[in-house]
Design a protein around this motif. Sequence first.
Motif, mmCIF file in Angstrom:
data_model
loop_
_atom_site.group_PDB
_atom_site.id
_atom_site.type_symbol
_atom_site.label_atom_id
_atom_site.label_comp_id
_atom_site.label_asym_id
_atom_site.label_seq_id
_atom_site.Cartn_x
_atom_site.Cartn_y
_atom_site.Cartn_z
ATOM 1 N N ASP A 272 0.808 -1.220 0.000
ATOM 2 C CA ASP A 272 0.000 0.000 0.000
ATOM 3 C C ASP A 272 0.846 1.277 0.000
ATOM 4 O OD1 ASP A 272 -2.371 -1.261 -0.259
ATOM 5 O OD2 ASP A 272 -2.982 -1.081 1.831
ATOM 6 N N MET A 273 2.145 1.137 0.039
ATOM 7 C CA MET A 273 2.983 2.334 -0.156
ATOM 8 C C MET A 273 2.628 3.025 -1.461
ATOM 9 S SD MET A 273 6.822 1.479 1.121
ATOM 10 C CE MET A 273 7.187 1.423 2.886
ATOM 11 N N LYS A 274 2.122 2.241 -2.399
ATOM 12 C CA LYS A 274 1.773 2.848 -3.693
ATOM 13 C C LYS A 274 0.663 3.896 -3.553
ATOM 14 C CE LYS A 274 -1.370 -0.847 -5.260
ATOM 15 N NZ LYS A 274 -1.193 -1.825 -4.158
ATOM 16 N N LEU A 275 -0.112 3.815 -2.477
ATOM 17 C CA LEU A 275 -1.155 4.825 -2.242
ATOM 18 C C LEU A 275 -0.552 6.208 -1.965
ATOM 19 C CD1 LEU A 275 -3.510 2.762 0.105
ATOM 20 C CD2 LEU A 275 -3.881 3.271 -2.319
ATOM 21 N N TYR A 276 0.687 6.223 -1.522
ATOM 22 C CA TYR A 276 1.336 7.498 -1.190
ATOM 23 C C TYR A 276 2.172 8.028 -2.357
ATOM 24 C CZ TYR A 276 -0.057 5.688 3.345
ATOM 25 O OH TYR A 276 -0.780 5.164 4.387
ATOM 26 N N ALA A 277 2.132 7.314 -3.465
ATOM 27 C CA ALA A 277 2.995 7.650 -4.617
ATOM 28 C C ALA A 277 2.388 8.741 -5.488
ATOM 29 C CB ALA A 277 3.250 6.400 -5.446
ATOM 30 N N VAL A 278 2.049 9.871 -4.868
ATOM 31 C CA VAL A 278 1.471 10.969 -5.640
ATOM 32 C C VAL A 278 2.457 12.139 -5.643
ATOM 33 C CG1 VAL A 278 -0.469 12.561 -5.837
ATOM 34 C CG2 VAL A 278 -0.853 10.246 -4.975
ATOM 35 N N ASP A 279 3.144 12.292 -6.766
ATOM 36 C CA ASP A 279 4.047 13.449 -6.939
ATOM 37 C C ASP A 279 5.022 13.650 -5.785
ATOM 38 O OD1 ASP A 279 2.881 14.110 -9.341
ATOM 39 O OD2 ASP A 279 1.346 15.367 -8.394
ATOM 40 N N LEU A 280 5.653 12.597 -5.345
ATOM 41 C CA LEU A 280 6.584 12.757 -4.227
ATOM 42 C C LEU A 280 7.896 13.363 -4.715
ATOM 43 C CD1 LEU A 280 6.176 9.388 -2.266
ATOM 44 C CD2 LEU A 280 5.178 11.633 -1.728
ATOM 45 N N ASP A 281 8.288 14.449 -4.056
ATOM 46 C CA ASP A 281 9.589 15.036 -4.343
ATOM 47 C C ASP A 281 10.685 14.267 -3.623
ATOM 48 O OD1 ASP A 281 8.825 17.462 -5.886
ATOM 49 O OD2 ASP A 281 7.633 17.798 -4.078
ATOM 50 N N LEU A 282 10.316 13.748 -2.464
ATOM 51 C CA LEU A 282 11.324 13.076 -1.641
ATOM 52 C C LEU A 282 10.659 11.988 -0.802
ATOM 53 C CD1 LEU A 282 14.377 13.489 -0.744
ATOM 54 C CD2 LEU A 282 13.439 14.656 1.238
ATOM 55 N N ALA A 283 11.359 10.861 -0.674
ATOM 56 C CA ALA A 283 10.938 9.834 0.278
ATOM 57 C C ALA A 283 12.098 9.583 1.226
ATOM 58 C CB ALA A 283 10.563 8.546 -0.451
ATOM 59 N N ILE A 284 11.793 9.483 2.512
ATOM 60 C CA ILE A 284 12.807 9.169 3.523
ATOM 61 C C ILE A 284 12.470 7.774 4.036
ATOM 62 C CG2 ILE A 284 13.798 9.822 5.748
ATOM 63 C CD1 ILE A 284 12.905 12.709 5.195
ATOM 64 N N ILE A 285 13.350 6.810 3.768
ATOM 65 C CA ILE A 285 13.007 5.425 4.094
ATOM 66 C C ILE A 285 14.141 4.729 4.842
ATOM 67 C CG2 ILE A 285 11.437 5.222 2.116
ATOM 68 C CD1 ILE A 285 13.537 3.657 0.648
ATOM 69 N N PRO A 286 13.787 3.805 5.733
ATOM 70 C CA PRO A 286 14.829 3.080 6.459
ATOM 71 C C PRO A 286 15.456 2.012 5.576
ATOM 72 C CG PRO A 286 12.675 2.210 7.071
ATOM 73 C CD PRO A 286 12.427 3.347 6.106
ATOM 74 N N ILE A 287 16.752 1.777 5.768
ATOM 75 C CA ILE A 287 17.414 0.702 5.013
ATOM 76 C C ILE A 287 18.238 -0.203 5.922
ATOM 77 C CG2 ILE A 287 17.517 2.121 2.898
ATOM 78 C CD1 ILE A 287 20.657 2.235 3.456
ATOM 79 N N GLY A 288 18.117 -0.021 7.233
ATOM 80 C CA GLY A 288 19.024 -0.705 8.158
ATOM 81 C C GLY A 288 18.829 -2.187 8.295
ATOM 82 N N ASP A 289 17.626 -2.679 7.913
ATOM 83 C CA ASP A 289 17.272 -4.086 8.094
ATOM 84 C C ASP A 289 17.144 -4.405 9.592
ATOM 85 O OD1 ASP A 289 16.554 -6.639 7.174
ATOM 86 O OD2 ASP A 289 18.184 -6.660 5.716
ATOM 87 N N ARG A 290 16.840 -5.665 9.894
ATOM 88 C CA ARG A 290 16.648 -6.181 11.258
ATOM 89 C C ARG A 290 15.388 -5.622 11.934
ATOM 90 N NH1 ARG A 290 19.780 -8.902 15.077
ATOM 91 N NH2 ARG A 290 21.587 -8.660 13.715
ATOM 92 N N TYR A 291 15.306 -4.320 12.162
ATOM 93 C CA TYR A 291 14.133 -3.740 12.832
ATOM 94 C C TYR A 291 13.170 -3.092 11.835
ATOM 95 C CZ TYR A 291 17.221 -4.215 16.840
ATOM 96 O OH TYR A 291 18.075 -4.706 17.792
ATOM 97 N N THR A 292 13.640 -2.889 10.632
ATOM 98 C CA THR A 292 12.849 -2.237 9.576
ATOM 99 C C THR A 292 13.175 -2.955 8.266
ATOM 100 O OG1 THR A 292 14.615 -0.728 8.890
ATOM 101 C CG2 THR A 292 13.172 0.025 10.701
ATOM 102 N N MET A 293 12.619 -2.487 7.174
ATOM 103 C CA MET A 293 13.040 -3.045 5.894
ATOM 104 C C MET A 293 14.536 -2.792 5.685
ATOM 105 S SD MET A 293 11.463 -0.519 3.030
ATOM 106 C CE MET A 293 10.726 1.015 3.556
ATOM 107 N N GLY A 294 15.112 -3.641 4.870
ATOM 108 C CA GLY A 294 16.525 -3.508 4.548
ATOM 109 C C GLY A 294 16.706 -3.008 3.125
#
Length: 226
Positions: free
Chosen positions: A147-169
């Motif tokens: 459902d992240m695709k629901l937020y895909a409206v003209d985004l200038d920037l996305a801030i996302i975790p990449i650390g893995d283990r506790y969040t997506m990697g």
Amino acid sequence: MSTTITWLGHSCFQIEAAGTRILLDPFLDDSPVAPRKSKDVSADVILITHGHFDHIADAVKIAIRTGAVCVSNFEICAWLSKQGVKHTDPINTGGTILLPVGKVKSTIAFHSSTLPDGTPGGHPGGFLLMLPDARIYIAGDTALFSDMKLYAVDLDLAIIPIGDRYTMGPDDSLEAIRLLNPKRVVPCHYNTWPPIAQDAAAWAASVREQGKCEPMVLSIGSLTRI
Ligand code: NI
Ligand code: MN
């Protein structure tokens, strides 16, 4: 007008737009990577994605000192009020409120949210920030979800975790970027401690390889115009 972003390490960012200083997930005094202490940070608005210490640790003292309004879910706002924070503006998943600088919407996150003293912190979340000249999606601590695709409206920037283990990697973050389709993406929640160590340069190369989104690996403490 312009919008600026400064990474203060982990998931803590300062975003400034139209003279309003937004502080995201304040974790400074006990962070091994923060470039400054909580006493040296100013804020008009403090956004808190969830109740874990590495996102809320310094919220109370900064809010009390600066008079900033704290925006988070109902449970976390109630907890902040009990700690002496005067101004809160609660917002639960799916809700949108108007800040002095634009609208902010609370978005879905798949994670947990217990507060530092064990109080249940409600549902974790992310934010969609609609600033005068930038639309920014802040994923918060979360797994990848379609459902992240629901937020895909003209985004200038996305801030996302990449650390893995506790969040997506890093691997799942590539799919998140496909779903969100932002112009630019900033990674966070990595290299704070060894269990979430990642190679940001390798991640950026993979993002570039997969398409048109520009990876922005920020240096901690340096201000970037977006
Ligand atoms: Ni967390
Ligand atoms: Mn976290």
